[in-house]
Design a protein around this motif. Structure first.
Motif, PDB file in Angstrom:
ATOM      1  N   PHE A 281      18.754   1.423 -20.314  1.00 42.46           N
ATOM      2  CA  PHE A 281      20.258   0.843 -20.224  1.00 42.46           C
ATOM      3  C   PHE A 281      20.956   0.844 -21.499  1.00 42.46           C
ATOM      4  CE2 PHE A 281      20.399  -0.038 -15.767  1.00 42.46           C
ATOM      5  CZ  PHE A 281      19.064  -0.330 -15.334  1.00 42.46           C
TER       6      PHE A 281
ATOM      7  N   PHE B 173      26.610  -3.675 -19.154  1.00 44.47           N
ATOM      8  CA  PHE B 173      25.502  -2.620 -19.066  1.00 44.47           C
ATOM      9  C   PHE B 173      26.255  -1.332 -18.323  1.00 44.47           C
ATOM     10  CE2 PHE B 173      21.699  -4.602 -19.868  1.00 44.47           C
ATOM     11  CZ  PHE B 173      21.823  -5.885 -19.890  1.00 44.47           C
ATOM     12  N   GLY B 174      25.610  -0.114 -19.027  1.00 47.43           N
ATOM     13  CA  GLY B 174      25.929   0.967 -18.362  1.00 47.43           C
ATOM     14  C   GLY B 174      25.000   0.994 -17.165  1.00 47.43           C
ATOM     15  N   GLN B 175      25.092   2.155 -16.353  1.00 48.22           N
ATOM     16  CA  GLN B 175      24.812   2.417 -15.048  1.00 48.22           C
ATOM     17  C   GLN B 175      23.143   2.747 -15.010  1.00 48.22           C
ATOM     18  OE1 GLN B 175      27.140   4.161 -16.579  1.00 48.22           O
ATOM     19  NE2 GLN B 175      28.887   4.456 -15.027  1.00 48.22           N
ATOM     20  N   GLY B 176      22.741   2.917 -16.190  1.00 50.73           N
ATOM     21  CA  GLY B 176      21.090   3.299 -16.357  1.00 50.73           C
ATOM     22  C   GLY B 176      20.666   4.720 -16.440  1.00 50.73           C
TER      23      GLY B 176
ATOM     24  N   TYR C 207      22.035 -12.067 -13.648  1.00 51.85           N
ATOM     25  CA  TYR C 207      22.621 -10.522 -13.359  1.00 51.85           C
ATOM     26  C   TYR C 207      22.041 -10.292 -11.917  1.00 51.85           C
ATOM     27  CZ  TYR C 207      23.314 -10.566 -18.552  1.00 51.85           C
ATOM     28  OH  TYR C 207      23.744 -10.504 -19.746  1.00 51.85           O
TER      29      TYR C 207
ATOM     30  N   GLN D 228      21.154  -6.366 -10.130  1.00 51.13           N
ATOM     31  CA  GLN D 228      21.106  -5.051 -10.559  1.00 51.13           C
ATOM     32  C   GLN D 228      20.997  -4.248  -9.192  1.00 51.13           C
ATOM     33  OE1 GLN D 228      17.236  -3.800 -12.240  1.00 51.13           O
ATOM     34  NE2 GLN D 228      18.004  -1.666 -12.814  1.00 51.13           N
TER      35      GLN D 228
ATOM     36  N   GLY E   7      22.723   2.657  -9.495  1.00 54.71           N
ATOM     37  CA  GLY E   7      24.048   3.479  -9.975  1.00 54.71           C
ATOM     38  C   GLY E   7      25.006   2.337 -10.526  1.00 54.71           C
ATOM     39  N   LEU E   8      24.829   1.106 -10.574  1.00 51.90           N
ATOM     40  CA  LEU E   8      25.810  -0.091 -11.106  1.00 51.90           C
ATOM     41  C   LEU E   8      25.271  -0.686 -12.470  1.00 51.90           C
ATOM     42  CD1 LEU E   8      27.142  -1.538  -7.557  1.00 51.90           C
ATOM     43  CD2 LEU E   8      28.159   0.184  -9.160  1.00 51.90           C
ATOM     44  N   GLY E   9      24.229  -0.407 -12.630  1.00 48.58           N
ATOM     45  CA  GLY E   9      23.478  -1.082 -13.785  1.00 48.58           C
ATOM     46  C   GLY E   9      23.322  -2.696 -13.502  1.00 48.58           C
ATOM     47  N   LEU E  10      23.520  -3.431 -14.404  1.00 52.15           N
ATOM     48  CA  LEU E  10      23.207  -5.046 -14.353  1.00 52.15           C
ATOM     49  C   LEU E  10      24.885  -5.601 -14.232  1.00 52.15           C
ATOM     50  CD1 LEU E  10      20.455  -3.984 -15.631  1.00 52.15           C
ATOM     51  CD2 LEU E  10      20.067  -6.532 -15.809  1.00 52.15           C
TER      52      LEU E  10
ATOM     53  N   GLN F 207      26.839  -9.179 -14.562  1.00 52.70           N
ATOM     54  CA  GLN F 207      26.757 -10.700 -14.685  1.00 52.70           C
ATOM     55  C   GLN F 207      27.184 -11.257 -13.622  1.00 52.70           C
ATOM     56  OE1 GLN F 207      28.739 -12.768 -18.002  1.00 52.70           O
ATOM     57  NE2 GLN F 207      26.577 -13.254 -18.810  1.00 52.70           N
TER      58      GLN F 207
ATOM     59  N   ASP G 166      31.188 -11.513 -13.826  1.00 50.69           N
ATOM     60  CA  ASP G 166      31.847 -10.586 -13.240  1.00 50.69           C
ATOM     61  C   ASP G 166      31.685 -10.640 -11.700  1.00 50.69           C
ATOM     62  OD1 ASP G 166      31.028  -8.296 -15.898  1.00 50.69           O
ATOM     63  OD2 ASP G 166      32.692  -9.367 -15.670  1.00 50.69           O
TER      64      ASP G 166
ATOM     65  N   LEU H 225      18.477  -6.859  -6.637  1.00 47.49           N
ATOM     66  CA  LEU H 225      17.426  -7.492  -7.647  1.00 47.49           C
ATOM     67  C   LEU H 225      18.002  -8.205  -8.662  1.00 47.49           C
ATOM     68  CD1 LEU H 225      14.472  -7.042  -8.662  1.00 47.49           C
ATOM     69  CD2 LEU H 225      15.066  -5.132  -9.882  1.00 47.49           C
TER      70      LEU H 225
ATOM     71  N   PHE I  61      18.155 -10.980 -12.172  1.00 41.61           N
ATOM     72  CA  PHE I  61      17.438 -11.086 -13.047  1.00 41.61           C
ATOM     73  C   PHE I  61      18.207 -12.348 -13.813  1.00 41.61           C
ATOM     74  CE2 PHE I  61      14.549  -7.911 -13.633  1.00 41.61           C
ATOM     75  CZ  PHE I  61      15.024  -6.500 -13.097  1.00 41.61           C
TER      76      PHE I  61
END
Lengths: 117, 113
Positions: free
Chosen positions: A90, A107-110, B35, B37, B40-43, B45, B59, B88, B90
């Protein structure tokens, strides 16, 4: 507001080959830049960070990244990958607010890196 | 050992049944954050806290509550969970002046049916 785009959702590569994971960001103010790694079934750990100074930063496990302000990029590279590098990576940014940042990581999408034998 | 712990690690529940996910850190960090997860969207907050009794929205705060009564603990509360909160989660913590270097917990996988 800042945003982060990771250009590849999945990157397959063979062991000992080089790899580059791409990251572009958008922000109207100065930012700090980071790469985090998430191994399967684990939390995230910081791989490397750019705060200021040299645009080429080195991190753990032989990874490095280069900050390019004109292209608003922060690509992650490794010259020779191992099976153990298989993980999700990430890219993240944080606002550089007068030398301190107050925790908001965007963060980006990974990118899922899969290293094949 | 310096660490962030979360409990439970896995949770399956039903719509509307209140639940709490605990987060604790032993590093005397001022800053803590939650956060979620999603693929496709990442993490993203959810909430963060800069110190005891100081919390603020991230967010995606809708449907979540937090509290920070002690420095080491930062529980995440879902008063009436819905299926779109399946994710998920975190927890992370850091010193306030180094908040870019966040230490993450192992994650809590929540399924709401």
């Amino acid at each position: 507001a800042q945003s982060v785009t990771q250009l590849d959702s999945q990157v397959p590569v063979f062991e000992e080959a080089p790899v580059e994971l791409r990251c572009n960001y958008s922000s109207s103010v100065s930012v700090y830049l980071f790469w985090y790694v998430q191994y399967p079934n684990q939390g995230l750990q910081l791989l490397l960070k750019y705060l200021s100074g040299s645009t080429l930063v080195k991190g753990i496990n032989g990874f490095e990244a280069e900050f390019n302000k004109s292209q608003t990029s922060f690509h992650l590279r490794k010259p020779s990958v191992h099976i153990s590098d298989t993980a999700e990576y990430f890219c993240a940014v944080s606002i550089n607010a007068g030398g301190t940042s107050y925790g908001k990581l965007t963060f980006g999408q990974g990118t899922i890196l899969t290293v094949h034998p | 050992e310096a660490q962030v712990t979360q409990n439970p690690r896995y949770l399956i529940t039903v719509t509307g049944k209140k639940l709490t996910v605990t987060c604790s850190q032993n590093m005397n960090h001022e800053y803590m954050s939650w956060y979620r997860q999603d693929p496709g969207l990442g993490l993203r907050q959810i909430y963060y806290s800069m110190n005891v009794e100081v919390t603020d929205k991230g967010d995606v705060p809708e449907g979540y509550k937090v509290s920070r009564k002690e420095k080491r603990n930062f529980p995440l509360i879902l008063e009436s969970p819905s299926p779109n909160q399946t994710s998920l989660y975190f927890c992370a913590s850091s010193h306030l002046d180094r908040s870019y270097e966040q230490y993450f917990g192992p994650g809590t996988r929540l399924t709401v049916t």
